[in-house]
Design a protein around this motif. Sequence first.
Motif, PDB file in Angstrom:
ATOM      1  N   THR A  36       0.823  -1.210   0.000  1.00 35.99           N
ATOM      2  CA  THR A  36       0.000   0.000   0.000  1.00 35.99           C
ATOM      3  C   THR A  36       0.855   1.257   0.000  1.00 35.99           C
ATOM      4  O   THR A  36       0.555   2.238  -0.692  1.00 35.99           O
ATOM      5  N   LYS A  60      -7.433  -8.686  -0.113  1.00 31.67           N
ATOM      6  CA  LYS A  60      -7.334  -7.306   0.356  1.00 31.67           C
ATOM      7  C   LYS A  60      -6.646  -6.416  -0.695  1.00 31.67           C
ATOM      8  O   LYS A  60      -7.022  -5.262  -0.895  1.00 31.67           O
ATOM      9  N   ASN A  64      -8.482  -3.104  -2.867  1.00 30.43           N
ATOM     10  CA  ASN A  64      -7.969  -1.742  -2.734  1.00 30.43           C
ATOM     11  C   ASN A  64      -7.623  -1.193  -4.119  1.00 30.43           C
ATOM     12  O   ASN A  64      -6.747  -1.732  -4.798  1.00 30.43           O
ATOM     13  N   GLN A  66      -5.874   1.135  -4.991  1.00 27.22           N
ATOM     14  CA  GLN A  66      -4.471   1.547  -5.058  1.00 27.22           C
ATOM     15  C   GLN A  66      -3.553   0.386  -5.414  1.00 27.22           C
ATOM     16  O   GLN A  66      -2.490   0.578  -6.014  1.00 27.22           O
ATOM     17  N   THR A  67      -3.942  -0.845  -5.057  1.00 30.18           N
ATOM     18  CA  THR A  67      -3.074  -2.006  -5.282  1.00 30.18           C
ATOM     19  C   THR A  67      -3.697  -3.061  -6.200  1.00 30.18           C
ATOM     20  O   THR A  67      -3.048  -4.057  -6.512  1.00 30.18           O
ATOM     21  N   SER A  68      -4.912  -2.851  -6.644  1.00 23.79           N
ATOM     22  CA  SER A  68      -5.625  -3.890  -7.395  1.00 23.79           C
ATOM     23  C   SER A  68      -4.991  -4.217  -8.742  1.00 23.79           C
ATOM     24  O   SER A  68      -5.174  -5.322  -9.270  1.00 23.79           O
TER      25      SER A  68
END
Length: 217
Positions: A36, A60, A64, A66-68
């Motif tokens: 993250t 998770k 997100n 931001q990280t997908s």
Amino acid sequence: MEDEENHLNVLSNLTKVIGFRTLEASDGIEGLKLATENNPDAILLDLAMPNMDGFELMVKLQANPQTSSIPIIVSSASVFDADKQRSLEAGAKSFLPKPLQVEELTKTLGNLLNLEWIYDNLNSNIDTTLSQSSSPNPKDFTQTEIIPPSEEIIEQLYHFAMMGDISAIEGILKEITSGDKQLLIFANELGKLTVSFQTAKIRKFLKQFLAKESTQK
């Protein structure tokens, strides 16, 4: 992200050798935090990790925004097809079994990140040793006249080949050739394989000398 310290060190050394800056996490919670905060180009993780396993971590990361989009490569000792399928369904782009093969890892990273590998300088230490004026004339040797190091060193090299630790192999080759010029031809032949991370061919090359040692005893 890996729970086995030894395997983590091998992966870290390998990825650094091929030009990556790495971040290391020993459990899922730390891995999620690093991903993250740093938004890495790729994530390599094990399924079995403390506090948060690989499956939960992938869920998770995928949830997100931001990280997908970060490509995930799962490296696991699991031999079950169900774990592979579950990993891919959880968001992994690739599943690589342990022991990790260097060729497979570099190929996978290349495909996922659209990389073109350049091998010219990866074996520079060995090449420098072998290009010195004290090197034997190749015309004076045939393939059958390769002089190998001791069986103990061959076994060490084979062990590192199994682990995919190319840096350790190159370190041993540099050390043995600095002390015994008769081993230059052996080191040169093995160096041709380490420069392109051909661990399967490295093992095949080394096994012939292990067989010879065993036969002579």
